[in-house]
Design an enzyme around this catalytic site. Sequence first.
Site, PDB file in Angstrom:
ATOM      1  N   ARG A  30       0.839  -1.202   0.000  1.00  0.00           N
ATOM      2  CA  ARG A  30       0.000   0.000   0.000  1.00  0.00           C
ATOM      3  C   ARG A  30       0.870   1.246   0.000  1.00  0.00           C
ATOM      4  O   ARG A  30       1.967   1.246   0.538  1.00  0.00           O
ATOM      5  CB  ARG A  30      -0.901  -0.022   1.242  1.00  0.00           C
ATOM      6  N   ASN A  40       8.112   0.759   0.787  1.00  0.00           N
ATOM      7  CA  ASN A  40       8.179  -0.432  -0.044  1.00  0.00           C
ATOM      8  C   ASN A  40       9.057  -0.257  -1.287  1.00  0.00           C
ATOM      9  O   ASN A  40       9.537  -1.247  -1.842  1.00  0.00           O
ATOM     10  CB  ASN A  40       6.771  -0.861  -0.472  1.00  0.00           C
ATOM     11  N   ARG A  89      -5.567  -2.550  -6.210  1.00  0.00           N
ATOM     12  CA  ARG A  89      -6.577  -2.803  -5.182  1.00  0.00           C
ATOM     13  C   ARG A  89      -7.597  -1.667  -5.126  1.00  0.00           C
ATOM     14  O   ARG A  89      -7.297  -0.525  -5.508  1.00  0.00           O
ATOM     15  CB  ARG A  89      -5.911  -2.983  -3.819  1.00  0.00           C
ATOM     16  N   SER A  98      -7.575  -1.281   6.779  1.00  0.00           N
ATOM     17  CA  SER A  98      -7.756  -2.494   5.969  1.00  0.00           C
ATOM     18  C   SER A  98      -6.790  -3.583   6.409  1.00  0.00           C
ATOM     19  O   SER A  98      -5.606  -3.325   6.655  1.00  0.00           O
ATOM     20  CB  SER A  98      -7.544  -2.187   4.486  1.00  0.00           C
ATOM     21  N   SER A 100      -4.751  -7.379   5.914  1.00  0.00           N
ATOM     22  CA  SER A 100      -4.144  -8.176   4.842  1.00  0.00           C
ATOM     23  C   SER A 100      -5.135  -9.196   4.324  1.00  0.00           C
ATOM     24  O   SER A 100      -5.198  -9.463   3.117  1.00  0.00           O
ATOM     25  CB  SER A 100      -2.884  -8.873   5.360  1.00  0.00           C
ATOM     26  N   GLN A 121       5.728 -10.784   2.649  1.00  0.00           N
ATOM     27  CA  GLN A 121       5.828  -9.411   3.141  1.00  0.00           C
ATOM     28  C   GLN A 121       6.980  -8.678   2.459  1.00  0.00           C
ATOM     29  O   GLN A 121       8.110  -9.178   2.425  1.00  0.00           O
ATOM     30  CB  GLN A 121       6.068  -9.413   4.653  1.00  0.00           C
ATOM     31  N   ARG A 179      17.148 -20.215  36.304  1.00  0.00           N
ATOM     32  CA  ARG A 179      17.370 -19.549  35.014  1.00  0.00           C
ATOM     33  C   ARG A 179      18.286 -20.415  34.149  1.00  0.00           C
ATOM     34  O   ARG A 179      19.434 -20.667  34.509  1.00  0.00           O
ATOM     35  CB  ARG A 179      18.003 -18.184  35.225  1.00  0.00           C
TER      36      ARG A 179
END
Length: 424
Positions: A30, A40, A89, A98, A100, A121, A179
């Site tokens: 997007r 992106n 889209r 929105s 995925s 991704q 631990r």
Amino acid sequence: MESNMIDEVISGVSDPSARKPHRAALILARGGSKGIPLKNIKNLAGVPLIAWVLRAALDSEVVDSVWVSTDHDEIERVARVWGAKVHRRSPEVSKDSSSSLETIQEFIRVRPEVDIVCHIQATSPCLHPHHIREALQMITEQGCDYVFSVVRRHQFRWEKTDKKDGKNLTSPNLDVARRPRRQDWPGELYENGSFYFSTRKAWENGLKQLKKMAYYEMLPEYSVDIDVDIDWPVAEQRVLRFGYFGREEKAAVRLFLCKVSGCLTNGQIFTSVSGEDHVAINARDVAGIQMLQRDNIEVILISNINEPLSRGLLEKVAQLIGCGLQFVEHQNGFEMEMLMMEKKVCWDEVAFMGSESEDREILSQVGLNGVPSDAPVADLIAAKYMCQRPAGNGAVREFAEYILMLKKKSLMPVHQENIDRANF
């Protein structure tokens, strides 16, 4: 016998189950990223962020189509340049709210041929083709209907408490009195957000009726996720070391061709009072060329015959740098083929740096290509390396370092870096 064969062919065509399932890789991109605007397509180590996963998906050889779902024109342009198909889209699934899932459901509604969606991704640049192949096999061969990527982490978790309640802190995975040492504890699995693969039916049902889920564990060095600006420099160093550079990663460059105007120089010509032409050459670029030469990579400067710079000046530049000079007339593959025959090298052994649209043919054929940040041709090709620096200001040095980095990487045996994954 002939009748039986015909019956089998007819049966095979009419039976939908006989059709090989169509596997589509889908990257959601997007345009309205809040953390990093248009992240992106922001350059990461010389390549748009989304291109790292597109390259891995295209080279995986197990997906039938690679798609980018976007609402942004520039993201669409970059996606197409890098070989992906584009799904525009709708505004309904392009909002901040929105999900995925909604976007993927819209995609499969308009792509009835798709049987398996490999949702990848864009923010996971260390994805490799073998990750996609192996995870997809879990669906196509092992009968899983949902497979997602995870990474193993050795982190102790604590429950958040309200100080007013006066309750003591508790941990769901640690006994403070016992631990464990890191090497004695297997750790826990966390989604790393790299990919989510599922069948069409599972996506259509909103992932509510999954029969067989499975995780695909990725090594920590490949688990890189970019969300905010502070992640960027860390991711850049990680991807240079562990990213997938495409098939050219194994290319052994023997010859570097570099255009003079638009790469080595910024195109400016200075004329003195006496009428002599002068050009400025960055010392960093000269040093970059010399680095290649010391590594036994021959360097030849390329110039058009109709170049505004005089032949004498170009020859002086080549002499100053200590490399060859080749004049070309049409800037096409045939002229370069003749040069390569003379040098006894093939396309895969050549790196070329160009900047103009006329360089496009050669840029698309060589084993490795690069362009300055201000190159007009950058909008036309999927450059293997997009420099951060402009022409005449260190771009050649930057590309030279990239060539040498890839050469070093190609000589490394698998896992030679001896990563201590127990303490990664």
